[in-house]
Design a protein around this motif. Structure first.
Motif, PDB file in Angstrom:
ATOM      1  N   MET A 270      -6.962  38.399 -19.028  1.00  0.00           N
ATOM      2  CA  MET A 270      -7.323  39.520 -18.157  1.00  0.00           C
ATOM      3  C   MET A 270      -6.440  39.527 -16.912  1.00  0.00           C
ATOM      4  O   MET A 270      -5.824  40.506 -16.562  1.00  0.00           O
TER       5      MET A 270
ATOM      6  N   GLN B 179      -2.935  40.341 -17.570  1.00  0.00           N
ATOM      7  CA  GLN B 179      -2.760  41.755 -17.894  1.00  0.00           C
ATOM      8  C   GLN B 179      -2.695  42.621 -16.645  1.00  0.00           C
ATOM      9  O   GLN B 179      -1.903  43.536 -16.572  1.00  0.00           O
TER      10      GLN B 179
ATOM     11  N   ALA C 111       0.607  42.258 -15.029  1.00  0.00           N
ATOM     12  CA  ALA C 111       1.587  42.970 -15.844  1.00  0.00           C
ATOM     13  C   ALA C 111       1.490  44.462 -15.584  1.00  0.00           C
ATOM     14  O   ALA C 111       2.491  45.167 -15.552  1.00  0.00           O
ATOM     15  N   GLY C 112       0.273  44.936 -15.356  1.00  0.00           N
ATOM     16  CA  GLY C 112       0.062  46.358 -15.100  1.00  0.00           C
ATOM     17  C   GLY C 112       0.735  46.800 -13.833  1.00  0.00           C
ATOM     18  O   GLY C 112       1.424  47.806 -13.792  1.00  0.00           O
TER      19      GLY C 112
ATOM     20  N   ARG D 142       3.196  45.437 -12.515  1.00  0.00           N
ATOM     21  CA  ARG D 142       4.623  45.361 -12.727  1.00  0.00           C
ATOM     22  C   ARG D 142       5.122  46.625 -13.419  1.00  0.00           C
ATOM     23  O   ARG D 142       6.078  47.238 -13.002  1.00  0.00           O
ATOM     24  N   ALA D 143       4.382  47.008 -14.440  1.00  0.00           N
ATOM     25  CA  ALA D 143       4.807  48.164 -15.205  1.00  0.00           C
ATOM     26  C   ALA D 143       4.767  49.414 -14.333  1.00  0.00           C
ATOM     27  O   ALA D 143       5.664  50.238 -14.380  1.00  0.00           O
ATOM     28  N   ARG D 144       3.732  49.539 -13.504  1.00  0.00           N
ATOM     29  CA  ARG D 144       3.597  50.746 -12.712  1.00  0.00           C
ATOM     30  C   ARG D 144       4.719  50.844 -11.699  1.00  0.00           C
ATOM     31  O   ARG D 144       5.275  51.907 -11.483  1.00  0.00           O
TER      32      ARG D 144
ATOM     33  N   GLY E 162       3.525  52.447 -21.773  1.00  0.00           N
ATOM     34  CA  GLY E 162       3.644  51.344 -20.825  1.00  0.00           C
ATOM     35  C   GLY E 162       3.777  51.830 -19.399  1.00  0.00           C
ATOM     36  O   GLY E 162       3.987  51.037 -18.488  1.00  0.00           O
ATOM     37  N   LEU E 163       3.672  53.138 -19.175  1.00  0.00           N
ATOM     38  CA  LEU E 163       3.739  53.683 -17.808  1.00  0.00           C
ATOM     39  C   LEU E 163       2.412  53.471 -17.088  1.00  0.00           C
ATOM     40  O   LEU E 163       2.346  53.514 -15.862  1.00  0.00           O
TER      41      LEU E 163
ATOM     42  N   GLN F 232      -1.072  50.735 -17.359  1.00  0.00           N
ATOM     43  CA  GLN F 232      -1.558  49.540 -18.016  1.00  0.00           C
ATOM     44  C   GLN F 232      -3.065  49.687 -18.212  1.00  0.00           C
ATOM     45  O   GLN F 232      -3.768  50.055 -17.284  1.00  0.00           O
TER      46      GLN F 232
ATOM     47  N   PRO G 247       7.738  49.436 -19.809  1.00  0.00           N
ATOM     48  CA  PRO G 247       8.296  50.545 -20.598  1.00  0.00           C
ATOM     49  C   PRO G 247       9.703  50.220 -21.096  1.00  0.00           C
ATOM     50  O   PRO G 247      10.075  50.625 -22.199  1.00  0.00           O
TER      51      PRO G 247
END
Lengths: 274, 263, 316
Positions: A1, A4, A7-8, A10-12, C50-51, C53, C71
């Motif tokens: 969790m 994740q 990682a979120g 990071r992705a955003r 992946g934009l 999460q 992404p």
């Protein structure tokens, strides 16, 4: 969790998290070293003798006179700017005349011109031996003239874009309803411009409180007469009276913060009204 | 009728406040031709002052451009605790008196302070030396790049950047190939404003420099010193140079402005 | 490449955008995510890209868990509603972007860009800036840009949403043909049921953060799992307390047998079809019939006709 979630982020952000944190850290450090730490030091030094010490330093006759003159001159300058700045903006948006583009460019000159040069320029024109026969040197009027020069662009540049977006249709509509030009201006246009005028005036006021270079030559720095707060602080620093300099500086800082906060509130209030 | 009154009042006001004074300085400067002006400007102290001013201005532009673009990205592209405070603090330097800026820097970086003392022991002089003057100039011009770049970043939105990510670009590649080119005119405009402000800074530099002729004297300090010393000719000559530089900056900024708004 | 979305939740503050969403997208197909705006379909697409999460749940591509990947690491092509064109680059540079990032040799980049521009019919616009293109052309450029890197999955977020009706229809047909040529697994978001029915091999109806139903256009249209799906996919009217399609009702000149009596209120001729507004059992009702049927019945306001339901059976 947990993995994740990070990682979120990071992705955003699309940038690796460490890079962003590093950026934020560097920017905050830079801001702190250049701006925040020094200003905090002024406030700390200014109130080193407690609030009563600060109060005593500020209330001393020469400090009090300098602060009074500074605030008084700033009020006068702000009022003149609000009226004339709006008029200039009006002329630049709604009128056509030869040389308009040149005038539009020149409005920013006080921003670009070094303040000491501005002071020299004004002293040449409105000082002893003035070619137009107006001598404002070593008078309060000279201080006001210098401040009017350096604060000229603020109201013009905040009002101008709003005026440009203001639909001429609204004025036609008001006219078609039988409103006179003056009534149209006062009831329709002025309310729409008001937030911009207030914002520009606040910037003018802040600048007028803090100006140094432009006033230093023309005012002659006569204590109790033409010595504004910045010049007074400068004099105290030169004579190694850092305590008094810091105390008056603290008051100037507090006033600047107050203006900024008020400006922020006005802008948020305007944004909410849409 | 009302229109003509307005025209006369407004243009008269601008004439008295702006045009007349500038014109007069040019007239005074060149009253005896170009020769004396050139002599005044080529005096060693004048040359030194101009060179120092340019060095300080360039250093300031580099520092504040890097910081400005970074801060604009932070303010518009990420969410962090204290973002609004950070954003509000960015405007602070515009409202602080230059003299207070100078005093503030002396209090922190002067030899009496722990930090200044520590630096001095390592052979780094800040106050009464170039680093302090750069610091002062950086302080007063700090918001200029951020405030030009941030609104443009806000306006172009994040979609182009997201498109770049989906095409495989890393954060750095996205910045150099997509984000920075999209805001290049705003950055250029901010740079011009910063440069002009840095050339003209007087109050803060006056306090931290110690005004040592041929050592820490910038062009603006030179103007004041020459004027007070009744060397009017060289004061006017240097003023004319500074005024010309600021007018050139204005013209460049004006050329960049419409380019920026066309997008 | 097939895509599996497993039990994905996503919240923005108090707003629940995705509420336990699971989904299977078959490899090579053209799938539409259809639903009203604000229903979560765009968020779902962005989670696949992946934009965004997910707060929990996983996304798999061809059985590989990609949930934690950025992404950049996902080998996807993404097309935005407002094109997201790189405004400072020419059309050719836009299309070349992904290839240049991957450091492909110059000659190969040039060859591939030309190929793609031909595919999207923009070869003569290669050196223009996006600002000099029309909306439809810009979207085709964006599509070529996404396809250039040969993605495993192509994702389109309301790709035709910003275009006018005429261009929309053209691009829709064109997208279908393009997909038949390229065969990449494609998911597109739309709120236009006509678009979904016409273009997609399969449709997923997303509403209020949940998947309402997934299936082929025929399954969804003929066997809707809920009143929402039925009303979202086509016209409906109420008859005897049930939702029915107006073209599944049959009119009879007389009220006989199981037929319900209805009074004709208004007859509107809409090209090939005729819309008859009526009142039956005190409730408004409308029926869609052909011109021929209308001519035979010769309806006038005030006439009384019999109404029955033809197959398929209505949904309760």
């Amino acid at each position: 969790m947990t993995t994740q979630v990070s990682a979120g982020r990071r992705a955003r952000a699309g940038v690796r998290l460490p890079a962003r944190t590093l950026g934020l850290g560097l920017a905050t450090t830079y801001l702190s070293l250049v701006v925040l730490l020094p200003l905090a030091a002024v406030a700390a030094k200014g109130s080193a003798g407690g609030l009563s010490g600060l109060w005593d330093a500020v209330r001393a006759p020469e400090s009090a006179a300098a602060l009074r003159l500074t605030v008084g001159a700033a009020v006068v300058v702000t009022l003149v700017d609000a009226v004339m700045g709006t008029a200039v903006a009006w002329l630049l948006v709604r009128d056509r005349f030869p040389g308009k583009r040149l005038v539009d460019t020149l409005i920013d000159l006080p921003f670009a011109l070094p303040t000491i040069v501005a002071g020299l320029v004004l002293l040449t024109l409105y000082g002893p031996g003035s070619p137009v026969g107006v001598d404002l040197a070593y008078r309060r009027a000279g201080v006001v003239a210098a401040l009017l020069f350096v604060t000229l662009p603020f109201v013009v540049r905040t009002v101008q874009p709003v005026l440009m977006e203001l639909d001429a249709d609204v004025e036609d509509a008001a006219a078609s309803l039988g409103a006179s030009r003056w009534v149209t201006f006062r009831r329709v246009i002025l309310p729409a411009l008001q937030p911009a005028i207030v914002a520009g005036a606040a910037l003018s006021f802040a600048r007028a409180l803090s100006e140094f270079g432009a006033t230093v030559l023309i005012s002659g720095n006569l204590p109790f007469k033409t010595e504004v707060a910045s010049v007074f602080v400068y004099g105290r620093i030169e004579s190694d009276d850092i305590g008094t300099a810091a105390a008056v500086s603290t008051v100037l800082l507090a006033l600047a913060l107050l203006v900024l906060v008020a400006l922020g509130l006005v802008q948020r209030w305007t944004a909410r009204r849409g | 009728m009302a229109k003509w009154v307005l025209r006369v009042v407004v243009l008269g006001y601008l004439g008295v406040l702006l045009l007349l004074p500038i014109g007069l300085v040019l007239e005074r400067t060149f009253a005896h031709g170009v020769g004396p002006v050139w002599d005044a400007l080529s005096a060693p102290s004048a040359v030194h002052a101009l060179r120092l001013t340019v060095v300080i201005a360039l250093a300031t532009v580099v520092l504040n451009t890097v910081f400005g673009v970074g801060a604009a990205l932070l303010v518009t592209r990420s969410r962090f605790a204290g973002r609004r405070l950070f954003n509000a603090l960015l405007d602070l330097p515009l409202a602080v008196s230059p003299v207070v800026v100078g005093l503030a820097l002396i209090l922190v970086y002067g030899k009496q302070s722990p930090i200044g003392h520590w630096l001095a022991n390592r052979g780094i002089d800040v106050i009464f030396a170039t680093p302090g003057m750069v610091l002062a100039t950086v302080f007063v011009s700090l918001p200029l790049v951020v405030r030009e770049v941030a609104p443009v970043l806000e306006e172009i939105g994040v979609e182009q950047e997201q498109a770049a990510w989906t095409l495989g670009a890393t954060g750095a590649q996205t910045f150099w190939r997509v984000t920075l080119p999209a805001v290049r005119w705003a950055v250029a405009y901010g740079v011009v404003l910063t440069f002009a402000r840095a050339l003209g800074e007087y109050g803060a530099v006056a306090v931290v420099s110690g005004r040592i002729v041929d050592h820490t004297q910038t062009a603006t300090l030179y103007v004041e010193q020459q004027f007070q010393g009744f060397e009017q000719a060289s004061a006017y000559a240097m003023s004319a140079v500074l005024a010309a530089l600021s007018v050139i900056s204005l013209l460049i900024a004006n050329l960049l402005r419409p380019e920026d708004e066309r997008r | 490449m097939s895509i599996q979305v497993n039990h994905v939740f996503k919240r923005f503050g108090d707003f629940v955008a995705l509420d336990d969403v699971s989904l299977d997208v078959p490899a090579g197909g053209l799938t539409a995510l259809l639903g009203p705006s604000g229903g979560g379909k765009s968020t779902l697409l962005r989670v696949i890209a992946g934009l965004e999460q997910p707060d929990s749940g996983t996304v798999e591509v061809e059985g590989r868990d990609v949930t934690g990947l950025t992404p950049q690491q996902r080998s996807i092509g993404f097309v935005f509603q407002h094109y997201a064109a790189f405004k400072h680059m020419t059309v050719a540079k836009n299309v070349a972007f992904g290839l240049e990032i991957r450091k492909h040799p110059k000659a190969e980049v040039r060859r591939r860009v030309n190929e793609l521009l031909e595919l999207v019919h923009l070869e003569q616009f290669a050196e223009r800036l996006p600002a000099q293109l029309s909306g439809g052309q810009r979207q085709r450029m964006a599509l070529a840009r996404a396809l250039a890197v040969q993605p495993e999955v192509l994702l389109l977020d309301e790709p035709f949403g910003a275009l006018d009706a005429q261009v929309r229809r053209e691009l829709r047909t064109w997208l279908r043909r393009l997909h038949d040529e390229v065969h990449v697994t494609t998911v597109f978001v739309t709120h236009d049921q006509e678009e979904a029915l016409e273009v997609a091999d399969s449709i997923v109806i997303v509403n209020q953060g949940r998947v309402e139903q997934a299936g082929t256009p025929r399954e969804l249209y003929d066997e809707p799992a809920s009143e929402f799906v039925m009303s979202f996919l086509g016209p409906v009217t109420r008859f005897q307390g049930q939702q029915v399609r107006p073209h599944d009702l049959v009119l009879h000149p007389e009220v006989q047998g199981a037929a319900v009596g209805a009074v004709v209120k208004r007859v509107t001729r809409l090209g090939f079809e005729v819309r008859v507004d009526m009142e039956a059992e005190g409730e408004p009702l409308w029926v869609q019939i052909t011109r021929a049927a209308a001519a035979e019945l010769d309806l006038e306001p005030g006439d009384v006709v019999g109404v029955t339901v033809s197959t398929p059976a209505p949904v309760a």
